[in-house]
Every structure is written in C-alpha cells, then in structure tokens.
Motif scaffolding. Sequence first.
Motif, PDB file in Angstrom:
ATOM      1  N   MET A   1     -38.954 -32.904 -11.627  1.00  0.00           N
ATOM      2  CA  MET A   1     -39.544 -31.982 -12.585  1.00  0.00           C
ATOM      3  C   MET A   1     -41.065 -32.024 -12.450  1.00  0.00           C
ATOM      4  O   MET A   1     -41.671 -33.079 -12.480  1.00  0.00           O
ATOM      5  CB  MET A   1     -39.130 -32.367 -13.997  1.00  0.00           C
ATOM      6  CG  MET A   1     -39.705 -31.445 -15.041  1.00  0.00           C
ATOM      7  SD  MET A   1     -38.777 -31.561 -16.565  1.00  0.00           S
ATOM      8  CE  MET A   1     -40.088 -31.698 -17.739  1.00  0.00           C
ATOM      9  N   GLU A   3     -44.957 -31.099 -13.709  1.00  0.00           N
ATOM     10  CA  GLU A   3     -45.647 -31.011 -14.994  1.00  0.00           C
ATOM     11  C   GLU A   3     -46.386 -29.694 -15.094  1.00  0.00           C
ATOM     12  O   GLU A   3     -46.665 -29.046 -14.091  1.00  0.00           O
ATOM     13  CB  GLU A   3     -46.648 -32.165 -15.127  1.00  0.00           C
ATOM     14  CG  GLU A   3     -45.992 -33.507 -15.285  1.00  0.00           C
ATOM     15  CD  GLU A   3     -47.006 -34.598 -15.587  1.00  0.00           C
ATOM     16  OE1 GLU A   3     -48.138 -34.282 -15.982  1.00  0.00           O
ATOM     17  OE2 GLU A   3     -46.654 -35.762 -15.415  1.00  0.00           O
ATOM     18  N   ALA A 142     -41.537 -25.227 -19.520  1.00  0.00           N
ATOM     19  CA  ALA A 142     -41.115 -26.556 -19.051  1.00  0.00           C
ATOM     20  C   ALA A 142     -39.647 -26.553 -18.640  1.00  0.00           C
ATOM     21  O   ALA A 142     -39.253 -27.237 -17.693  1.00  0.00           O
ATOM     22  CB  ALA A 142     -41.363 -27.599 -20.142  1.00  0.00           C
ATOM     23  N   GLY A 143     -38.840 -25.767 -19.329  1.00  0.00           N
ATOM     24  CA  GLY A 143     -37.409 -25.754 -19.075  1.00  0.00           C
ATOM     25  C   GLY A 143     -36.970 -24.840 -17.954  1.00  0.00           C
ATOM     26  O   GLY A 143     -35.810 -24.875 -17.541  1.00  0.00           O
ATOM     27  N   ARG A 144     -37.857 -24.019 -17.456  1.00  0.00           N
ATOM     28  CA  ARG A 144     -37.485 -23.097 -16.373  1.00  0.00           C
ATOM     29  C   ARG A 144     -38.233 -23.454 -15.090  1.00  0.00           C
ATOM     30  O   ARG A 144     -37.736 -24.255 -14.320  1.00  0.00           O
ATOM     31  CB  ARG A 144     -37.691 -21.644 -16.805  1.00  0.00           C
ATOM     32  CG  ARG A 144     -36.792 -21.217 -17.949  1.00  0.00           C
ATOM     33  CD  ARG A 144     -35.336 -21.334 -17.587  1.00  0.00           C
ATOM     34  NE  ARG A 144     -34.483 -20.820 -18.653  1.00  0.00           N
ATOM     35  CZ  ARG A 144     -33.185 -20.677 -18.533  1.00  0.00           C
ATOM     36  NH1 ARG A 144     -32.574 -21.000 -17.415  1.00  0.00           N
ATOM     37  NH2 ARG A 144     -32.472 -20.228 -19.535  1.00  0.00           N
ATOM     38  N   GLN A 147     -39.082 -27.407 -14.681  1.00  0.00           N
ATOM     39  CA  GLN A 147     -37.893 -28.232 -14.487  1.00  0.00           C
ATOM     40  C   GLN A 147     -37.328 -28.076 -13.078  1.00  0.00           C
ATOM     41  O   GLN A 147     -36.699 -28.986 -12.559  1.00  0.00           O
ATOM     42  CB  GLN A 147     -36.828 -27.869 -15.516  1.00  0.00           C
ATOM     43  CG  GLN A 147     -35.627 -28.788 -15.461  1.00  0.00           C
ATOM     44  CD  GLN A 147     -34.638 -28.509 -16.568  1.00  0.00           C
ATOM     45  OE1 GLN A 147     -34.612 -27.427 -17.141  1.00  0.00           O
ATOM     46  NE2 GLN A 147     -33.813 -29.487 -16.880  1.00  0.00           N
ATOM     47  N   ARG A 148     -37.591 -26.940 -12.441  1.00  0.00           N
ATOM     48  CA  ARG A 148     -37.115 -26.706 -11.072  1.00  0.00           C
ATOM     49  C   ARG A 148     -38.059 -27.313 -10.039  1.00  0.00           C
ATOM     50  O   ARG A 148     -37.900 -27.111  -8.847  1.00  0.00           O
ATOM     51  CB  ARG A 148     -37.000 -25.199 -10.806  1.00  0.00           C
ATOM     52  CG  ARG A 148     -36.052 -24.447 -11.710  1.00  0.00           C
ATOM     53  CD  ARG A 148     -34.649 -24.258 -11.176  1.00  0.00           C
ATOM     54  NE  ARG A 148     -34.514 -23.727  -9.854  1.00  0.00           N
ATOM     55  CZ  ARG A 148     -34.313 -22.447  -9.547  1.00  0.00           C
ATOM     56  NH1 ARG A 148     -34.272 -21.537 -10.500  1.00  0.00           N
ATOM     57  NH2 ARG A 148     -34.149 -22.087  -8.299  1.00  0.00           N
TER      58      ARG A 148
END
Length: 162
Positions: A1, A3, A142-144, A147-148
């Motif tokens: 992940m 930042e 952060a989640g898309r 995170q990738r």
Amino acid sequence: MAEITYVRGDATVPSGEGVKVIAHACNGIGGWGKGFVLALSRRWPEPEAAYRAWYRDRAHNDFGPGAVRLVRVEPRVWVANMVGQRGIRRGGQGVPVRYEAVDTALARLADEAVRLGASVHMPRIGCGLAGGKWSRVEPLVAGRPAQRGIAVTVYDHGEGGA
C-alpha cells in the motif's frame, strides 16, 4: 500500500518522474468554468474539449456518476476527468459532491493508473466548489489508488490559486 503525500503546489505541474495522471472531479451537468478546471484549461485545452464532447454525446457513452475519461496532455502526463458531483453549488440544495461516485471513479482511476504504470496527482478532489469534506474523501483515495500501491500526491495550492 502506498502512502498519500501532501505537498504545497500546483497539481497541474505534477512532481516526480515517470508517467503521471492528474485527477479531478467534474460535475455531471456539462459545466466547466470554475475551480480547478480553470487551472487545467489555462495549461492545456484538451481536458475541457474532451469533457464537453463526452458530455454532449452522453446518450451514446458512459458519461455519468463515477465515470472516468483519461486525456493525454503531454507524452507522459494524462488528465483524468472524473464525474464525481451532481450539479453545482446553489443556495440550500446541499453539496454537489457524490461520495459514492468519487469512490467508483477512484476505483476506475486506479485501474487506469496501474495499466499506465502512473502515479496519481490531485487537488483535494470534491472538496472545493463541490462542497465535500476531505475527511470523507481521503479514505476513498487511500482505499482505491493508494491501496493498490499507486503513489498519490495531493496538492494544496497557495493563496490566490485555483
């Protein structure tokens, strides 16, 4: 992940090496003329022209909440027009940002960034004229893409900027 990196500067001048995608949230009513899009249009005509054509032909394409169109503006720089708001801010009608559309658009953006091997650069999408709160948008970023494993840089413009 990866930042999320925060910098002070102009998102239309993305920092770093390699392929870059500049992401921003557009409205779903065909309007282009306030906020971050003005900075984009001052730098390149292609994102606005592509957005307007995409909107004009919306009966025959995917234009709508959460849709994304990438427009190449330089050999290694793309602009991602992401439909993330409904309408524009007026009176007491509530904020135009649609968090679920921003989330869908960010997922599609992440797919495109992986395909291009690109980093993502953006202002605080959905939080200017669209009226959103970064505390709701940041987890989506952060989640898309982050995170990738995609490097994301968020630009906070200085006083008097777009």
